[in-house]
Scaffold this active site. Structure first.
Site, PDB file in Angstrom:
ATOM      1  N   HIS A   1      43.376   2.540 -25.164  1.00 24.86           N
ATOM      2  CA  HIS A   1      43.292   1.644 -26.315  1.00 24.86           C
ATOM      3  C   HIS A   1      44.679   1.225 -26.772  1.00 24.86           C
ATOM      4  O   HIS A   1      44.884   0.090 -27.187  1.00 24.86           O
ATOM      5  CB  HIS A   1      42.544   2.327 -27.456  1.00 24.86           C
ATOM      6  CG  HIS A   1      41.143   2.724 -27.098  1.00 24.86           C
ATOM      7  ND1 HIS A   1      40.697   4.020 -27.198  1.00 24.86           N
ATOM      8  CD2 HIS A   1      40.110   2.009 -26.604  1.00 24.86           C
ATOM      9  CE1 HIS A   1      39.428   4.068 -26.802  1.00 24.86           C
ATOM     10  NE2 HIS A   1      39.051   2.866 -26.426  1.00 24.86           N
TER      11      HIS A   1
ATOM     12  N   HIS B   1      42.543   6.513 -27.510  1.00 20.70           N
ATOM     13  CA  HIS B   1      43.334   7.067 -26.411  1.00 20.70           C
ATOM     14  C   HIS B   1      44.330   6.067 -25.839  1.00 20.70           C
ATOM     15  O   HIS B   1      44.416   4.924 -26.300  1.00 20.70           O
ATOM     16  CB  HIS B   1      42.429   7.669 -25.338  1.00 20.70           C
ATOM     17  CG  HIS B   1      41.441   6.701 -24.765  1.00 20.70           C
ATOM     18  ND1 HIS B   1      41.830   5.618 -24.026  1.00 20.70           N
ATOM     19  CD2 HIS B   1      40.094   6.669 -24.835  1.00 20.70           C
ATOM     20  CE1 HIS B   1      40.760   4.946 -23.647  1.00 20.70           C
ATOM     21  NE2 HIS B   1      39.691   5.556 -24.129  1.00 20.70           N
TER      22      HIS B   1
ATOM     23  N   LYS C   1      35.601   8.456 -32.023  1.00 19.85           N
ATOM     24  CA  LYS C   1      36.185   9.006 -30.794  1.00 19.85           C
ATOM     25  C   LYS C   1      37.694   8.791 -30.871  1.00 19.85           C
ATOM     26  O   LYS C   1      38.147   7.914 -31.600  1.00 19.85           O
ATOM     27  CB  LYS C   1      35.640   8.250 -29.571  1.00 19.85           C
ATOM     28  CG  LYS C   1      34.143   8.401 -29.337  1.00 19.85           C
ATOM     29  CD  LYS C   1      33.889   9.316 -28.139  1.00 19.85           C
ATOM     30  CE  LYS C   1      32.414   9.471 -27.838  1.00 19.85           C
ATOM     31  NZ  LYS C   1      31.870   8.316 -27.114  1.00 19.85           N
TER      32      LYS C   1
END
Ligand code: ARG
Length: 649
Positions: free
Chosen positions: A172, A169, A166
């Site tokens: 994070h 983003h 994933k």
């Protein structure tokens, strides 16, 4: 012990016989502790009030115009009608002191100014002697500050924690920056810190990913760019799965219609069944089931994805000066631990069955906490279930005294639920040892603009931008040895400083132009300030080579620093150890950053008034000592934030 000795002899020359100290103060490490203790001692004598009350009433001022220490008369907790008069009495009764210049009263506030000469001679050598550890107070993490042999307290900082396949983003990114800072901070405070990355690496989506890799994966791409490639595969297979889902819905509807009209729907039913049995979703479910059952082929493929991703992450984290002690993750949480947690929750009547699932009703503690599902109908675990079990596993493994989860404020509820459930299970101390350090969102960092998706892309884009900015000053650019590397470091500083500027909980807008500017309070500006101080030393040593062999801490006569700008700079330097302690309380990077900007502002006001080249030898040494101490302090603060100070740019 050595530092106390030097301090004692230094104070003796000023007529102070011993180093004054209140409990839990560190006068040898922190000039403000020394001054507070000294002033508290004098005040206690002159007012007759216990120094235990006086000491905490003495506060470092925020503005240098208000002196160095201030004390609200009311803080002395005396029954006095007129606090203004009380303040005046205190000031009038304050004795002569070799350390205090003057005492001024403003309303009911008593303000103390430090004498500049003892201050400069105490602080600058102290900074130079402590060097790379100036300001760090490694007593904070000791189990017993009076007996280091009892060891250090143990802390886990869990941060970054991206999900495999994933995007990485903004949440994070912030977790990485703030978590890295907290880990450095507690390290420097003497805690035994374990840096933990809790990967999102478990769940049916890894079944989906494996199915997808079979169809779209490339071994070559996987090895070259595991994170990006797995993400691409995931996007493709997710699209297929979504289409299938839509198709199923459509088929169901048509079948219903046909049946209503009493027509034959068997063809469509067969089609529907085919997808239900062999579609991505079902295949993924079966695949994940094999994983949960420990089937080695399925696990092997998944493990490879995970290992390659971690390997790649490690490289990116290294760019940010971050390394982890433990790459854990949701996959690492053992079934036994979850079963055990389930048993405890059942026995303590924390959990209940609701519509086939197991839930915990937290509304009895607080409405806001709601009801949390801890086991799905089909018996599988959830994100929360794994977090509950992980706490005990981590405690078994590390026996931590404190654990910090650095996670976006979107997960406030999740963590509040987690902590409350632990408490309800009877793990009160464990729950109390856990805390959530949260933060707001980053705005304007959409994937569409191409600015964000993976950490590497973000860093690359900013580094390129920084490289451009550097090139705009051709003369300087040519002197930088490794411009690419420097641009990378500057870019990272730009991103980090922008992130750490405000309070954590505030949202901010990702603004590439703003953050990469050399002007204003930016990362490049801090780096510039550091590089400029390095260049001062370089220039002096080039002009007067013998300077390199002089121990400035002992040889420089700091009474020669008499300019108000120089004294203000020293006052800033003196504050750093106190700022450090305060940062442990706020857990806010902005506490350090705001200070560093004050320090750099004091520096830029000094350069014109305290030139080095061309001044007398003794003056030159004193000023060089001051700038060297400033460079060291700036460097220490930057390192706590996780920045890599550059020497040229
Ligand atoms: N992987 C999660 C996410 O991306 C963050 C994990 C936070 N830590 C935790 N112990 N729940 O949302």
């Amino acid at each position: 012990a050595k530092a106390v000795e030097t301090l004692t002899s230094k104070l003796q020359t000023l007529g102070i016989n011993e180093v004054p100290a209140e409990p839990n103060t560190y006068p040898a490490l922190n000039p403000f502790d020394l001054y507070r203790s000294h002033v508290a001692g004098l005040l206690s004598k002159s007012t007759g009030i216990d120094s235990k009350i006086v000491y905490p009433a003495l506060q470092r001022t925020v503005k240098t115009e208000h002196g160095d220490l201030q004390m609200a008369a009311a803080a002395l907790r005396q029954k006095r009608k007129d606090m203004k008069e009380f303040a005046k009495e205190i000031a009038d009764g304050f004795p002569e002191s070799p350390l205090i210049e003057k005492v001024v009263v403003m309303d009911a506030l008593v303000m103390f100014w430090f004498k500049s000469q003892p201050l400069t001679s105490l602080v600058v050598p102290a900074v130079l002697k402590a060097g790379a550890s100036y300001g760090f107070n490694n007593f904070q993490g000791l189990r017993d500050p009076s007996d280091p042999s009892k060891g250090r307290k143990k802390m886990i900082v869990e941060f970054s924690s991206p999900n495999i396949a994933k995007p990485f983003h903004a949440g994070h990114l912030r977790s990485t920056i703030i978590g890295g800072f907290l880990a450095n901070l507690y390290d420097a405070a003497g805690w035994d810190v374990t840096r933990m990355n809790y990967l999102g690496d478990w769940g049916k989506q890894y079944g989906v990913l494996a199915i997808g890799f079979d169809l779209y994966g490339s071994e070559e791409e996987l090895v070259k760019n595991p994170i990006g490639h797995l993400y691409d595969v995931y996007v493709k297979i997710s699209a297929v799965s979504r289409e299938e889902g839509d198709k199923m819905k459509e088929l169901k509807q048509k079948i219903e219609e046909l049946k209503k009209e009493d027509k034959d729907a068997s063809e469509l039913e067969k089609e529907l069944q085919e997808i239900a049995d062999n579609g991505v979703d079902e295949k993924a479910r079966k695949y994940f089931k094999r994983m949960t059952e420990g089937e080695s082929v399925a696990l092997g493929i998944w493990r490879r994805f995970r290992d390659l991703s971690i390997e790649k992450y490690k490289k990116t984290y290294a760019r940010l000066n971050i390394r982890y002690d433990d790459y854990s993750g949701e996959s690492q949480v053992k079934d036994e631990s979850m079963d055990h947690a389930a048993k405890v929750m059942e026995e303590k009547k924390v959990s209940e069955i609701s519509e086939g699932a197991i839930i915990v009703d937290l509304t009895k503690y607080s409405k806001k906490l709601g009801k949390a599902v801890v086991r799905k109908k089909d018996g599988t675990s959830l994100y929360l279930t794994r977090d509950i079990a992980a706490v005990s596993e981590r405690f078994e493994k590390y026996k931590f005294d404190k654990m910090i989860y650095v996670v976006a404020s979107q997960q406030d509820l999740h963590l509040a639920q987690l902590f409350k459930i632990l408490e309800a299970m009877g793990y009160k101390e464990l729950a109390a040892a856990c805390s959530h350090v949260n933060f707001g969102m980053v705005l304007g960092m959409s994937t569409r603009k191409g600015t964000a998706k993976f950490l590497d892309d973000i860093l690359e884009t900013v580094a390129e931008k920084m490289h451009e900015v550097m090139k705009s000053n051709q003369a300087k650019y040519e002197q930088v040895a490794d411009p690419e590397k420097t641009a990378d470091v500057l870019g990272i500083s730009a991103v980090m400083v922008q992130d750490m500027k405000g309070k954590r909980i505030n949202n901010y807008t990702f603004d590439m132009d703003r953050m990469t500017s050399f002007e204003g309070d930016t990362g490049p500006y801090l780096q510039y300030a550091h590089a400029r101080l390095c260049s001062i030393t370089r220039k002096v040593t080039a002009a007067v080579p013998e300077v390199a062999n002089i121990d400035l801490a002992t040889a420089a006569d700091l009474t020669l620093i008499t300019e108000p700008q120089g004294i203000d700079l020293v006052r800033q330097l003196a504050a750093w150890p106190d700022i450090f302690i305060n940062t442990l309380k706020t857990q806010e990077p902005t506490t350090v950053l705001t200070y560093l900007f004050k320090l750099t502002h004091a520096l830029s006001s000094s350069y014109d008034h305290l030139q080095i080249l061309g001044s007398e030898r003794e003056t030159m040494l004193a000023r060089l000592a001051l700038y060297t101490a400033a460079r060291q302090t700036l460097n220490n603060g930057m390192r706590i934030l996780g920045l890599s100070p550059v020497e040229r740019m």
